[in-house]
Design an enzyme around this catalytic site. Structure first.
Site, PDB file in Angstrom:
ATOM      1  N   CYS A 150     160.003  97.163  48.177  1.00 55.68           N
ATOM      2  CA  CYS A 150     159.843  98.115  47.074  1.00 55.68           C
ATOM      3  C   CYS A 150     158.393  98.588  47.080  1.00 55.68           C
ATOM      4  CB  CYS A 150     160.163  97.388  45.767  1.00 55.68           C
ATOM      5  SG  CYS A 150     159.876  98.360  44.288  1.00 55.68           S
ATOM      6  N   CYS A 171     159.617 105.494  48.522  1.00 52.83           N
ATOM      7  CA  CYS A 171     160.447 104.641  47.664  1.00 52.83           C
ATOM      8  C   CYS A 171     161.675 104.279  48.490  1.00 52.83           C
ATOM      9  CB  CYS A 171     160.845 105.411  46.412  1.00 52.83           C
ATOM     10  SG  CYS A 171     162.109 104.589  45.425  1.00 52.83           S
TER      11      CYS A 171
HETATM   12  N1  DGL Z   1     162.873 100.980  45.563  1.00 50.25           N
HETATM   13  C1  DGL Z   1     161.741 101.060  44.662  1.00 50.25           C
HETATM   14  C2  DGL Z   1     160.517 101.578  45.419  1.00 50.25           C
HETATM   15  O1  DGL Z   1     160.492 101.532  46.642  1.00 50.25           O
HETATM   16  C3  DGL Z   1     162.228 101.760  43.458  1.00 50.25           C
HETATM   17  C4  DGL Z   1     161.275 101.919  42.387  1.00 50.25           C
HETATM   18  C5  DGL Z   1     161.800 101.898  40.994  1.00 50.25           C
HETATM   19  O2  DGL Z   1     162.580 101.022  40.628  1.00 50.25           O
HETATM   20  O3  DGL Z   1     161.325 102.769  40.261  1.00 50.25           O
HETATM   21  O4  DGL Z   1     159.538 102.006  44.856  1.00 50.25           O
END
Ligand code: DGL
Length: 254
Positions: free
Chosen positions: A70, A180
């Site tokens: 993430c 993301c």
């Molecule tokens: N998959 C997360 C990232 O790479 C999602 C972020 C979120 O939950 O806002 O930033």
């Protein structure tokens, strides 16, 4: 010994799929923090708290290496995690360095969450690796939610993406960094909008390479009892998360 992977939700499953494919002799444990999604709307301190609790959980499940799949959690929490735990961590950051090296127009785009776009880490990476080119950042409000709701490949997602990507195209970008992990699931619609002239950078292969290096450096041994990845969620439906994982089709191998 296991390898832990976590994200705020489904996004990190993209990384898990690559890891499973490339390291079939290791057991993986995945945690989706769906009760707190989107991380992008929390403060860095809250994200540190969530990430610490998840790391405790993974550590208690014998994970000797943790992949923070993430960008938002990496940006806010990975340095605290590295101070607190004696195990190696692999984070994920917008791929500014390769994008700036590949760019011919001198303009690259970054699509990411609010926390990542406004975070110090991205700012530092731009200064370090892209001081000679223009970096156009944009916040993908609402995109994480659409992926979580199973609406990645819909006209609704495309309309929102168009709103974020068209201004970048007007700036003549030739590289688009997906900042993301959820956005990997939007790739078909993104390609439709940006066309062939813009190269999209998927950070998953470089995460896998780093995990492989750390496995060797830290002598993390393969299992002789290979299992399917164990998938947990703080939300209500782990079966649905597993089904989502099982349906992922990667566009290529490494
Ligand atoms: N998959 C997360 C990232 O790479 C999602 C972020 C979120 O939950 O806002 O930033």
């Amino acid at each position: 010994m296991n390898i832990g992977v976590f994200d705020s939700g489904l996004g990190g499953l993209w990384i898990l799929k690559y890891l499973e494919e490339e390291l079939p002799q290791y057991n993986f444990i995945y945690f989706a923090d769906q009760i707190h999604i989107p991380y992008g709307s929390h403060t860095p301190d809250q994200i540190i708290k969530f990430s610490t609790e998840i790391t405790d959980f993974l550590f208690n499940k014998d994970c000797m290496l943790v992949v923070v799949a993430c960008n938002t959690a990496t940006s806010s929490a990975i340095s605290t995690l590295r101070e607190k735990y004696k195990i190696p961590f692999v984070g994920i950051e917008p791929a500014i360095k390769p994008a700036s090296q590949l760019s011919k127009t001198g303009h690259i785009g970054v699509l990411a969450t609010k926390v990542t776009v406004e975070g110090q880490k991205l700012h530092d990476n731009i200064e370090r690796f892209a001081s000679n080119i223009e970096v156009h950042t944009t916040i993908g409000y609402g995109l994480v939610e659409l992926v979580e709701e199973g609406k990645a490949d819909t006209d609704e997602a495309e309309a929102l993406l168009r709103k974020y990507l068209e201004p970048l195209l007007e700036e003549n970008i030739d590289q688009l960094v997906l900042g993301c992990t959820h956005y990997a699931f939007l790739i078909n619609r993104i390609k439709k909008i940006v066309g062939d002239k813009v190269h999209i950078i998927d950070p998953a292969p470089s995460v896998v390479r780093r995990v492989k290096q750390l496995i060797i450096e830290n002598n993390i041994l393969p299992t002789d009892n290979k299992k399917e990845p164990e998938i947990f969620t703080s939300g209500s439906n782990a079966e649905k998360v597993k089904e989502f994982f099982n349906n992922i089709k990667l566009p290529h191998t490494l």
